[in-house]
Design an enzyme around this catalytic site. Structure first.
Site, mmCIF file in Angstrom:
data_model
loop_
_atom_site.group_PDB
_atom_site.id
_atom_site.type_symbol
_atom_site.label_atom_id
_atom_site.label_comp_id
_atom_site.label_asym_id
_atom_site.label_seq_id
_atom_site.Cartn_x
_atom_site.Cartn_y
_atom_site.Cartn_z
ATOM 1 C CE LYS A 122 -5.640 9.000 1.216
ATOM 2 N NZ LYS A 122 -6.458 8.529 2.557
ATOM 3 C CB CYS A 144 -39.453 14.110 22.438
ATOM 4 S SG CYS A 144 -41.357 13.665 22.273
ATOM 5 C CE1 TYR A 174 -2.946 0.489 -8.783
ATOM 6 C CE2 TYR A 174 -4.785 1.593 -9.272
ATOM 7 C CZ TYR A 174 -3.886 0.854 -8.182
ATOM 8 O OH TYR A 174 -4.543 0.309 -7.126
ATOM 9 C CB SER A 202 -1.024 0.135 1.054
ATOM 10 O OG SER A 202 -0.462 0.252 2.355
ATOM 11 C CG LEU A 203 0.584 3.786 -2.512
ATOM 12 C CD1 LEU A 203 -0.264 4.715 -3.572
ATOM 13 C CD2 LEU A 203 1.939 3.881 -3.008
ATOM 14 C CB CYS A 214 -42.881 10.892 19.852
ATOM 15 S SG CYS A 214 -42.364 12.163 18.629
ATOM 16 C CG ASP A 232 -12.239 6.229 -1.974
ATOM 17 O OD1 ASP A 232 -11.474 5.412 -1.273
ATOM 18 O OD2 ASP A 232 -12.843 7.051 -1.373
ATOM 19 C CE LYS A 237 -4.422 6.431 -2.019
ATOM 20 N NZ LYS A 237 -5.482 5.789 -1.585
ATOM 21 C CB CYS A 291 -45.721 14.164 19.421
ATOM 22 S SG CYS A 291 -44.476 14.437 20.906
ATOM 23 C CB CYS A 308 -41.756 17.244 20.649
ATOM 24 S SG CYS A 308 -41.645 16.034 19.232
ATOM 25 C CD GLU A 344 -0.187 6.376 -11.727
ATOM 26 O OE1 GLU A 344 -0.775 5.419 -11.026
ATOM 27 O OE2 GLU A 344 1.072 5.950 -11.967
HETATM 28 S S1 IVH Z 1 -0.007 2.120 -6.858
HETATM 29 C C1 IVH Z 1 3.149 -0.151 -4.764
HETATM 30 N N1 IVH Z 1 -1.705 3.928 -8.085
HETATM 31 O O1 IVH Z 1 -4.259 3.121 -3.316
HETATM 32 C C2 IVH Z 1 2.029 0.978 -5.273
HETATM 33 N N2 IVH Z 1 -2.590 2.762 -6.113
HETATM 34 O O2 IVH Z 1 -3.210 3.543 -0.647
HETATM 35 C C3 IVH Z 1 0.654 0.407 -5.054
HETATM 36 N N3 IVH Z 1 -4.818 3.087 -5.431
HETATM 37 O O3 IVH Z 1 -3.853 -0.214 -2.552
HETATM 38 C C4 IVH Z 1 -0.408 1.052 -5.277
HETATM 39 N N4 IVH Z 1 -5.160 4.458 -7.378
HETATM 40 O O4 IVH Z 1 -5.847 0.509 -3.913
HETATM 41 C C5 IVH Z 1 -1.591 2.920 -7.098
HETATM 42 N N5 IVH Z 1 -2.945 5.152 -9.280
HETATM 43 C C6 IVH Z 1 -2.825 4.347 -8.362
HETATM 44 C C7 IVH Z 1 -4.236 4.100 -7.410
HETATM 45 C C8 IVH Z 1 -3.811 3.399 -6.259
HETATM 46 C C9 IVH Z 1 -5.711 4.129 -6.081
HETATM 47 C C10 IVH Z 1 -4.895 2.456 -4.375
HETATM 48 C C11 IVH Z 1 -4.665 1.080 -4.208
HETATM 49 C C12 IVH Z 1 -3.742 1.059 -3.212
HETATM 50 C C13 IVH Z 1 -3.885 2.133 -2.235
HETATM 51 C C14 IVH Z 1 -2.744 2.488 -1.360
#
Ligand code: IVH
Length: 651
Positions: free
Chosen positions: A297, A405, A209, A80-81, A410, A109, A107, A392, A389, A105
């Protein structure tokens, strides 16, 4: 014959016979022969999940043959990031790395998926899971059009991306009565649907991606990954750009924050990745994150609007919640015309007048909240706090924080009770959302919880805007609620202070409604997490004749009022007590609790000498410090859970 060839042969053979049987009604083999081939295929797929084909008859729609959900190891782990919250921090990150070229890119959701292709075909699709192994979601994802089933590339490759639900589709679901909190939850929910054909109807989309494992490919940069993905017909985001200097980075952040409200999908930030693979390799990974990528974010969006009025809502327990009625404004992709003001203390602290300009923020991207008053015009008028209220007319009782209330019958309170009873966490009666409850109540069909079980569906059908299909669904889901557990029923009753977890504990301890109804304050207090006030509340709830009537009517209707002995959980964790703290990568907290209790474990509500294990996720809370102080609690990390459960792999 090796397993892969045999699987391929069996899939093709079975498909041929399916078509002869169903389309041409000219079968060439007997049912038994067919079943034997199918059984062989199922066995081979279970032993060699890496060769499972998305188009295998074991995965077919409407087929009851779908293989059970299993985990599959990722060949390359899915990381994850790490997050950054300001553009300046993004610039710092980039400078620290020596100002390399970056891909930028959106991100998405949604939720990340891993698609494994071999010999041009999709072999399986998995979720990210715990990063090392994911859940096999081939059957449901196979139904999603945005997932290519065939590609040109003949080698082996893991393709990664995000599955998401477009905002428009989300709005469609919400307006047809589904209760998802946001598109992300709706997407996850759709992929876990038992009825796979439903997943197909949900218009899920995907954007790709990255690649994990690949064999013969020559890929040296993130840019080349996008080239490869496009060539193979994977959808990639048109919003992706590359940065060479600081201005590119700042400009992109500004641009995306601006356009995101107009996009038909939710993005919660920007992902920055070092473009060059040689540099990526040099930087490597921490235990969780790549050092060559970061997620920025977006700040929660703020807007200013005019306070038009304040509405006072009556909750299930009679507590009054002030709600601001606003001049409609667009925030984070939706039109906001109401915002909660929580309670009277908060309301007073804002010192609002009707007509004021107010600043609001969408916290957690879901619930809009007023954060401050901005500007007062001459015409604005001070608030008139209600004395009665609004529904009522009973005189309100004011405490330090709340007004409430006290009228037990009610009508507003009855509606809220019904909404709570039918809600997802309680009896989960689909088709009985707030709108439908209101419509049925207005027409005299519903007043009390027990009325749900004597609805006259024939008459409901005659009401305006009631489609036969939805009334049928309502009927089915009311029927299904009769088999919901005692704990869910208890929670659904809406006893003040009894949340889902307390309801579980009560059901577990007292086993049936009779014993619970006659329990004394002291008995109740022996349950973890129940203090004197809550115990009194519970006793007085059961002493109330209206509530007794509701319970006896619900019993007559056939709801569960005892723990079904089959559900008495015996398992590897029997006799052990648990608590969890922090966030988990492979599970939601609820899923984890369910997993522990399903294996016989008992879930406690606080750290005490009774606690055996504390399961610790990311960013643990004060429970961890307490447990460490006690010194008698075994601390278990998420990764060690599988061993505790005696699982070979985490599911
Ligand atoms: S790259 C090693 N690219 O964000 C790199 N992740 O917080 C791994 N996500 O688990 C992820 N858009 O579910 C990457 N353009 C993007 C993304 C992306 C959404 C999500 C993905 C990841 C999470 C990490």
């Amino acid at each position: 014959m090796n397993p892969k060839n045999r699987i391929d042969f069996l899939v093709d053979e079975l498909k041929k016979h399916n078509s002869l049987y169903y389309q041409e009604t000219a079968p060439q083999i007997s049912d038994r022969e067919y079943d034997l081939l199918l059984a062989e295929l199922k066995q081979l797929e279970a032993e060699n999940p890496q060769y499972l084909r998305a188009d295998s008859p074991t995965q077919a729609v409407g087929s009851d043959l779908s293989v059970e959900s299993k985990t599959i190891d990722h060949i390359e782990p899915m990381y994850s990031l790490d997050n950054l919250f300001s553009v300046d921090d993004v610039i710092k990150f980039w400078k620290n790395l020596g100002c390399p070229n970056l891909s930028m890119e959106p991100k998405f959701d949604g939720f990340s998926i891993n698609l494994f292709y071999q010999g041009c075909s999709l072999r399986y699709a998995t979720t990210r899971g715990n990063g090392k192994q994911g859940e096999n979601v081939t059957a449901n994802l196979g139904m999603v059009e945005a997932i290519p089933k065939k590609i040109d590339y003949v080698g082996e490759v893991e393709v990664r991306g995000e599955v998401y639900m477009p905002k428009s589709e989300f709005n469609r679901l919400i307006s047809s009565g589904h209760g998802f909190a946001n598109p992300r939850n709706a997407a996850v929910g759709s992929i876990k649907l038992k009825d796979k054909s439903q997943a197909q109807n949900r218009n899920l989309q995907a954007s790709f991606y990255s690649v994990g494992y690949f064999d013969k490919l020559q890929i040296n940069s993130q840019n080349e990954i996008f080239g490869f993905l496009k060539e193979q017909n994977f959808k990639v985001s048109e919003l992706t750009q590359f940065a060479q200097n600081e201005q590119d980075i700042r400009g992109y952040c500004e641009k995306l924050d601006k356009v995101r409200a107009e996009l038909d999908f939710e993005i919660d930030g920007i992902v920055f990745k070092v473009d060059d693979f040689t540099l990526q390799k040099k930087l490597g990974f921490t235990s969780k994150y790549p050092r060559w990528a970061m997620a920025y974010k977006f700040p929660a969006e703020e807007k200013v609007s005019t306070l038009l009025d304040i509405e006072y809502n009556v909750g299930r327990t009679g507590a009054i919640t002030p709600v601001a009625i606003l001049e409609p404004v667009q925030i984070s992709g939706s039109t906001v015309s109401r915002a909660t003001l929580h309670n009277f203390v908060f309301l007073r602290s804002l010192d609002l007048h009707i007509g004021d300009k107010v600043r609001l923020i969408k916290s957690g991207e879901i619930i809009p909240k007023i954060i401050s008053g901005e500007e007062r015009s001459k015409e604005s008028s001070p608030l008139d706090l209600p004395q009665n209220c609004p529904v009522c007319n009973t005189e309100l009782q004011y405490g330090d924080y709340i007004a409430f209330c006290s009228n037990n019958s009610c009508p507003a309170r009855s509606l809220r009770k019904l909404e709570h009873f039918a809600s997802k966490g309680a009896l989960d009666i689909v088709g009985l959302g707030p709108k439908q409850i209101e419509a049925l109540a207005e027409n005299g069909f519903l007043e009390k919880i027990e009325d749900i079980y004597s609805l006259d569906y024939g008459k409901i059908l005659l009401l305006e805007r009631q489609a036969e299909q939805s009334v049928n669904n309502l009927k089915n889901s009311v029927e299904a609620s009769k088999s919901k557990s005692f704990a869910k029923v208890l929670y659904g009753l809406g006893i003040e202070g009894v949340g889902a977890q307390t309801a579980e504990l009560l059901a577990d301890r007292f086993r049936n409604i009779g014993d619970l109804q006659t329990a004394e304050v002291e008995d109740l207090q022996s349950v973890d997490g129940i203090g004197p006030i809550l115990a009194e509340n519970i006793v007085s709830y059961f002493a109330n004749p209206d509530n007794q009537k509701t319970i006896s009517e619900l019993q007559k209707a056939g709801l569960q009022f005892s723990v079904s002995e089959r559900a008495v959980k015996e398992g590897k964790l029997s006799g052990k007590t648990f608590l969890i703290t922090g966030k988990f990568s492979a599970y939601s907290r609820q899923e984890l609790k369910d997993l522990l209790t399903a294996n016989g474990g008992k879930y406690l509500s606080t750290v005490s000498a009774k606690l055996d294990y504390l399961i610790v996720g990311e960013a643990p809370g004060s429970k961890l410090t307490k447990a460490e102080k006690l010194g008698t609690v075994t601390i278990v990390q998420e990764e060690e859970l599988s061993r505790l459960l005696g699982f070979h792999k985490l599911i």
